[in-house]
Design an enzyme around this catalytic site. Structure first.
Site, mmCIF file in Angstrom:
data_model
loop_
_atom_site.group_PDB
_atom_site.id
_atom_site.type_symbol
_atom_site.label_atom_id
_atom_site.label_comp_id
_atom_site.label_asym_id
_atom_site.label_seq_id
_atom_site.Cartn_x
_atom_site.Cartn_y
_atom_site.Cartn_z
ATOM 1 N N CYS A 1 41.732 10.065 24.641
ATOM 2 C CA CYS A 1 42.474 9.204 25.563
ATOM 3 C C CYS A 1 43.973 9.228 25.293
ATOM 4 O O CYS A 1 44.772 9.299 26.221
ATOM 5 C CB CYS A 1 41.938 7.780 25.457
ATOM 6 S SG CYS A 1 42.871 6.550 26.395
ATOM 7 N N PHE A 2 44.371 9.169 24.030
ATOM 8 C CA PHE A 2 45.784 9.019 23.715
ATOM 9 C C PHE A 2 46.548 10.344 23.701
ATOM 10 O O PHE A 2 47.702 10.386 23.295
ATOM 11 C CB PHE A 2 45.949 8.269 22.386
ATOM 12 C CG PHE A 2 45.813 6.785 22.566
ATOM 13 C CD1 PHE A 2 46.918 5.996 22.792
ATOM 14 C CD2 PHE A 2 44.567 6.191 22.545
ATOM 15 C CE1 PHE A 2 46.791 4.633 22.991
ATOM 16 C CE2 PHE A 2 44.420 4.820 22.737
ATOM 17 C CZ PHE A 2 45.547 4.038 22.962
#
Length: 239
Positions: free
Chosen positions: A117-118
């Site tokens: 996600c990051f």
């Protein structure tokens, strides 16, 4: 995760909750494929795996502030996309309270594909100096909308990247595209940030109060825990 999903099924009131992680835990988005996950590494490192009821990509949870927000359908009659921007604005104001200015929303969808996600920031998420600092995902039901948010204080990029088969690629993406709050403001206390979040989320509603879980919510959460979120559930560990 079971309690969050219970809100989607039986929730009646706007609900904001914060929770902590007993140990580093990898969560996958609701529809995320698992081919890129290194299950042998997770098992060897003792990192639990859970699937979120919201979308998005994988997050290695740990030293962070994690929240969920449930909005009944009649509470904020906005579109799915507009609600993302409402939540983003709440977070932006909370960041401003702690002295951190976030970037303006991106108008371009990133072209990089990553299981983490990051590794990249979407237009409704928050970044500082081009690096993602908060991840937000959403799910909908007939009863309302559920948001789950992850805001890392300490980002263990090496451990995060090791959860995937293409470790070097993911590590490079995390180094280039993600940041933890303690890298921006090393003296920041979690309680200080949570207080800012509570204040600005509370401003969305006419009345706010601290409450407890209702019997129906707890009953539904226990059912989901048994049937869906147990380690042997096909939903939980399907590869």
């Amino acid at each position: 995760m079971a309690r969050d999903e219970a809100l989607l099924l039986v929730g009646e009131l706007p609900t904001l909750r914060f929770f902590l992680w007993r140990e580093p835990t990898l969560s996958l988005g609701r529809y995320q494929k698992t081919q890129e996950v290194d299950f042998a590494f997770l098992e060897g490192a003792g990192i639990p795996l859970v699937r979120r009821p919201t979308g998005g990509r994988a997050i290695l949870h740990g030293e962070e502030v994690t929240f969920s927000l449930f909005l009944p359908r009649n509470e904020k009659p906005y579109t799915h996309r507009a609600l993302y921007m409402v939540v983003r604005e709440v977070l932006r104001r909370a960041f401003a309270d702690i002295g951190i200015t976030v970037d303006a929303p991106s108008v371009v969808l990133p072209s990089v594909h990553s299981p983490a996600c990051f590794s990249l920031s979407l237009p409704h998420e928050l970044a500082v100096a081009g690096k993602k600092v908060a991840g937000i995902a959403q799910a909908q039901s007939r009863r309302g909308n559920l948001f789950e948010g992850s805001i890392p204080f300490r980002l263990d990029r090496d451990l995060f990247a090791s959860c995937f088969r293409e470790k070097e690629k993911v590590l490079q993406e995390l180094c280039a595209g993600a940041v933890g709050l303690w890298e921006i403001r090393s003296d920041l206390a979690k309680d200080e940030f949570v207080e800012a979040l509570v204040a600005h989320f509370g401003a969305l509603f006419a009345e706010t109060f601290s409450g407890t879980w209702g019997e129906r919510e707890l009953f539904e959460a226990e059912r989901l825990l048994r049937e869906k979120y147990s380690p042997c559930s096909p939903y939980h560990c399907e590869r």
